[in-house]
Design a protein around this motif. Structure first.
Motif, short mmCIF file in Angstrom:
data_model
loop_
_atom_site.label_atom_id
_atom_site.label_comp_id
_atom_site.label_asym_id
_atom_site.label_seq_id
_atom_site.Cartn_x
_atom_site.Cartn_y
_atom_site.Cartn_z
N SER A 213 5.07 -6.43 -19.69
CA SER A 213 3.17 -6.00 -20.45
C SER A 213 2.47 -5.31 -19.92
N ILE A 214 3.21 -4.80 -18.48
CA ILE A 214 1.83 -4.28 -17.54
C ILE A 214 2.16 -2.85 -16.42
N PRO A 215 1.52 -1.95 -16.29
CA PRO A 215 1.94 -0.31 -16.15
C PRO A 215 2.16 -0.99 -14.54
N GLY A 221 1.04 1.33 -4.66
CA GLY A 221 0.44 1.06 -5.12
C GLY A 221 0.89 -0.20 -5.85
N VAL A 222 1.30 -0.04 -5.66
CA VAL A 222 2.22 -0.90 -7.73
C VAL A 222 1.61 -2.51 -6.94
N LEU A 227 -1.85 -7.19 -9.07
CA LEU A 227 -2.62 -8.20 -9.25
C LEU A 227 -4.07 -7.72 -9.94
N ILE A 228 -5.04 -5.97 -9.69
CA ILE A 228 -5.87 -6.20 -10.39
C ILE A 228 -5.63 -6.70 -12.32
N ASP A 229 -4.19 -5.96 -12.24
CA ASP A 229 -4.08 -5.89 -13.81
C ASP A 229 -3.64 -7.40 -14.71
N LEU A 230 -3.52 -8.79 -13.92
CA LEU A 230 -3.23 -9.26 -14.04
C LEU A 230 -4.38 -10.00 -14.23
N GLN A 313 2.34 6.85 -13.27
CA GLN A 313 2.93 5.19 -13.38
C GLN A 313 3.37 5.19 -14.07
N ARG A 314 4.54 4.06 -14.30
CA ARG A 314 5.56 3.45 -15.55
C ARG A 314 5.01 2.81 -16.72
#
Length: 334
Positions: A213-215, A221-222, A227-230, A313-314
């Motif tokens: 669910s996240i890029p 930087g992955v 951490l930030i996205d989640l 980003q993917r």
């Protein structure tokens, strides 16, 4: 200058107490009993790791597949290796896939995050554990420790490892990019993440639906992006961390760490704008100038080297059309 002690916010202190644990808190037998039909994939991104990847794969296969039925799948993603990484990993018992063989219709990108994204796509486990391929002192407690919170607490979505990191002959000093770049920036802009001991750790695990669910930023930087996205999408309490003990791996040069730091900073700046925490009138430049020993055309004993740190980003895997999902990526081995 007067020294002060860090005072974490009550929320971070509560999270630390609630969501921090140790690998030895669970036995392998307890985790096997807790699986209850849940499947587990281990993904190992590897680039020129023939010296270490075989022992990592063999330990997981022998202990966690053959002796205990905890891990269902071991996948090594060969990230453009020029040595025998793929052959060594396959001989040790892993499935091996070339990074560019997953989603062959998409243009291949270079970077660790790309290998991780492709690894999630090419596996099927309900839980996915990531382990770096350059570990010299790997034990299967890395895998069991990361699985502990996920198998025993359904409210945990993602687990980061942390460990003691020596630097050469020094007892401490590993994790230089963490201490000099990632930690100060997180404390400034995402202080709720200040409780993570190793925010850039390469050993972590998550539920498939969460990872899809996240890029994925395709380079270094992955991890900070995750951490930030989640945290933004699911809240801090969905994240946990586990003490995995001791970690020895191949250290990179100072210049390589500088490039890594730049990629991490660009990822964080992107998230600042994405989540409306800081909007800049002028976006940060992506070209990094470094100097290495050598004689330039004008006789100066330093050679200028320029690196583009652009961080593509993917997209989240669950946003891709079914027509390009890899149906049998492992048939195209490295």
């Amino acid at each position: 200058m007067r020294n002060t002690h860090l005072q974490v916010t009550p929320a971070v202190g509560t999270w630390l107490a609630r969501r921090s644990s140790k690998a030895e808190d669970w036995t392998t037998e307890e985790l096997v009993a807790a699986k209850r039909g849940t499947t587990v994939s281990v993904v190992i991104p590897a680039r020129n790791e023939e010296a270490t990847v075989g022992a990592i794969v063999a330990a997981i296969r022998e202990e966690l597949q053959e002796h205990h039925a905890l891990v269902d799948e071991i996948l090594v993603v060969d990230s453009h290796s020029t040595d025998a990484t793929a052959e060594v990993a396959a001989a040790a018992g892993a499935d091996v896939v070339a990074q560019d063989a997953v989603f062959p219709a998409l243009e291949g990108l270079a970077g660790k995050g790309e290998a991780l994204w492709k690894g999630v796509a090419a596996t099927t486990g309900d839980l996915v554990v990531f382990v770096d391929g350059d570990l010299h002192d790997f034990t299967t407690s890395y895998v069991t420790g990361l699985l502990g919170p996920l198998l025993t607490d359904p409210s945990v979505a993602y687990v980061k490892g942390f460990y003691h990191r020596p630097l050469g002959d020094q007892a401490d000093g590993g994790g230089r990019v963490t201490e000099l770049v990632a930690r100060p920036l997180l404390n400034m802009f995402w202080p709720e993440l200040s409780g993570f001991v190793q925010p850039l750790a390469g050993e972590y695990a998550g539920r498939r639906e969460v990872l899809e669910s996240i890029p994925f930023v395709v380079n270094y930087g992955v991890e900070i992006g995750h951490l930030i996205d989640l945290t933004e999408l699911r809240g801090l309490d969905a994240l946990a961390q586990v003490d995995l003990g001791h970690r020895v791996h191949r250290h990179q040069s100072t210049q390589a760490l500088g490039r890594m730091a730049g990629q991490i900073m660009l990822t964080l700046f992107d998230r600042l704008e994405r989540y409306d925490r800081l909007v800049t009138a002028v976006p940060p430049a992506t070209l990094l100038a470094q100097f290495q020993r050598g004689t330039s055309a004008d006789g100066v004993e330093r050679e200028l080297v320029l690196t583009d740190l652009t961080s593509p980003q993917r997209p989240p895997l669950d946003s891709l059309p079914a027509s390009i999902r890899p149906e049998n990526a492992l048939q195209e081995t490295a």
